[in-house]
Design a protein around this motif. Structure first.
Motif, PDB file in Angstrom:
ATOM      1  N   LEU A   6      -6.537  18.942 -29.210  1.00  0.00           N
ATOM      2  CA  LEU A   6      -6.742  19.811 -30.356  1.00  0.00           C
ATOM      3  C   LEU A   6      -5.453  20.595 -30.571  1.00  0.00           C
ATOM      4  N   ILE A  66     -13.518  27.678 -31.893  1.00  0.00           N
ATOM      5  CA  ILE A  66     -12.937  26.359 -31.619  1.00  0.00           C
ATOM      6  C   ILE A  66     -13.772  25.666 -30.542  1.00  0.00           C
ATOM      7  N   THR A  93     -10.115  31.167 -37.532  1.00  0.00           N
ATOM      8  CA  THR A  93     -10.043  29.743 -37.840  1.00  0.00           C
ATOM      9  C   THR A  93     -10.466  29.536 -39.286  1.00  0.00           C
ATOM     10  N   ALA A 108      -6.678  22.484 -35.718  1.00  0.00           N
ATOM     11  CA  ALA A 108      -7.330  23.733 -36.117  1.00  0.00           C
ATOM     12  C   ALA A 108      -6.285  24.616 -36.784  1.00  0.00           C
ATOM     13  N   VAL A 148      -3.462  23.523 -32.453  1.00  0.00           N
ATOM     14  CA  VAL A 148      -3.731  24.788 -33.137  1.00  0.00           C
ATOM     15  C   VAL A 148      -2.458  25.197 -33.864  1.00  0.00           C
ATOM     16  N   GLY A 167     -15.438  17.733 -40.741  1.00  0.00           N
ATOM     17  CA  GLY A 167     -14.589  18.830 -40.281  1.00  0.00           C
ATOM     18  C   GLY A 167     -15.325  20.144 -40.429  1.00  0.00           C
ATOM     19  N   GLU A 180      -9.940  26.285 -40.774  1.00  0.00           N
ATOM     20  CA  GLU A 180     -10.306  24.875 -40.907  1.00  0.00           C
ATOM     21  C   GLU A 180     -10.058  24.140 -39.600  1.00  0.00           C
ATOM     22  N   VAL A 181     -10.911  23.175 -39.312  1.00  0.00           N
ATOM     23  CA  VAL A 181     -10.679  22.195 -38.248  1.00  0.00           C
ATOM     24  C   VAL A 181     -10.856  20.828 -38.884  1.00  0.00           C
ATOM     25  N   LYS A 196      -7.445  16.287 -33.501  1.00  0.00           N
ATOM     26  CA  LYS A 196      -7.895  17.250 -34.509  1.00  0.00           C
ATOM     27  C   LYS A 196      -6.860  18.369 -34.609  1.00  0.00           C
TER      28      LYS A 196
END
Length: 307
Positions: free
Chosen positions: A41, A33, A223, A216, A43, A299, A225-226, A214
């Motif tokens: 961000l 990240i 992870t 995550a 999560v 992304g 996808e972001v 964003k």
């Protein structure tokens, strides 16, 4: 440059089994990240996906049987344990998930004041208590005298008065009434708009969508996808990873379609892509190796089939 960067983070726990044999359970693998000043961000992911462990790793408060590899950087410099200790509560502040982080032997007003690093501590504590609708007499109470919602607001207050450049908020809103939830979320947004950074760990995607830049998505300790927050719309057609799309469509306000199967336990992770056993797009190639994170459409995604 990111203010906080985590690259290829892996965490396992050493445990003893029958016959005093040692076994390592890997709970986070190849997690990445980046957090930038001025942004939030969020999560998200199921319980056990590694969200809280990431926060504890950044702050250097993992238990003694944890084995960690990978790189963490703050303001471009490696985040060593010595540096974590010096930054903790000053430049990096945590809003913990559990109210048990409050000291049971200290009045809550004094606890909040100890987090003030600059200026009049008493004034700062009283202002933030007023903002979170905590009455003046609350400052003289001990944690056991607080309701669950009051205790969470006290934890929020502790982070907000710290003057930190990064706030990591781990499930900060459960048990709060809607007015206080909106107030807390707006404060996080204001914090970021003033040039600082927020990592919001949450199960509540809807709340995250109100303030995040964003999102995550975590799955089984990594992870997957972001994505920009505006990708979470419609049927999830703008999302990249099959799990992100399935998670979005499983929400009650969307299609309410459950995802078949369950997230694997750290002791029985599948080879290759961790989501492959539940994925409609999985092919034999998915089981060979865990995909690398790659850039895609503004992304990041960990899937060989994402387009």
């Amino acid at each position: 440059m990111p203010i906080l960067e985590v690259e290829d983070l892996s965490i396992s726990f050493q445990q003893y089994t029958v016959g005093l044999k040692q076994k390592n359970h890997q709970v986070i693998s190849s997690l990445n990240i980046s957090l930038f000043a001025g942004e939030i961000l969020a999560v998200v992911g199921a319980s056990g996906s590694g969200k809280s462990l990431l926060a504890h790793a950044i702050l250097g408060i993992l238990p003694s049987n944890a084995i960690m590899s990978g790189t963490m950087k703050y303001a471009g410099e490696e985040l060593t344990l010595k540096r974590q200790i010096s930054l903790r509560g000053k430049e990096i502040a945590l809003v913990p998930q559990s109210v048990n982080y409050l000291d049971p032997l200290m009045r809550v007003g004094k606890q909040v004041r100890t987090s003030v690093n600059d200026g009049d501590a008493v004034l700062a504590q009283r202002k933030v208590f007023e903002r979170y609708h905590l009455k003046p007499d609350v400052e003289n109470m001990y944690p056991f005298q607080l309701s669950g919602g009051m205790a969470r607001r006290t934890l929020l207050s502790t982070a907000m008065v710290s003057g930190a450049k990064v706030i990591i908020a781990d499930e900060p809103t459960p048990g709060l009434d809607p007015v206080v939830i909106d107030e807390a979320l707006n404060n996080f947004r204001e914090f970021a708009d003033n040039g600082c950074a927020v990592m919001l760990i949450t199960h509540d995607i809807e709340s995250a969508l109100k303030i995040a830049d964003k999102i995550a998505v975590f799955y089984a300790g990594t992870t997957v996808e972001v994505a920009p927050v505006d990708n979470f719309t419609g049927d999830g057609e703008l999302l990249r990873h099959p799990y992100s799309k399935a998670l979005w469509r499983a929400l009650p306000q969307n299609d309410f379609i459950p995802i078949p199967g369950s997230q694997p336990h750290p002791s029985s992770l599948p080879p290759g892509c961790l989501f492959a056993p539940r994925c409609e797009k999985a092919t034999p190639k998915c089981g060979l190796a865990q995909p690398e994170m790659r850039k895609l459409r503004d992304g990041m995604v960990r899937c060989i089939h994402a387009t």
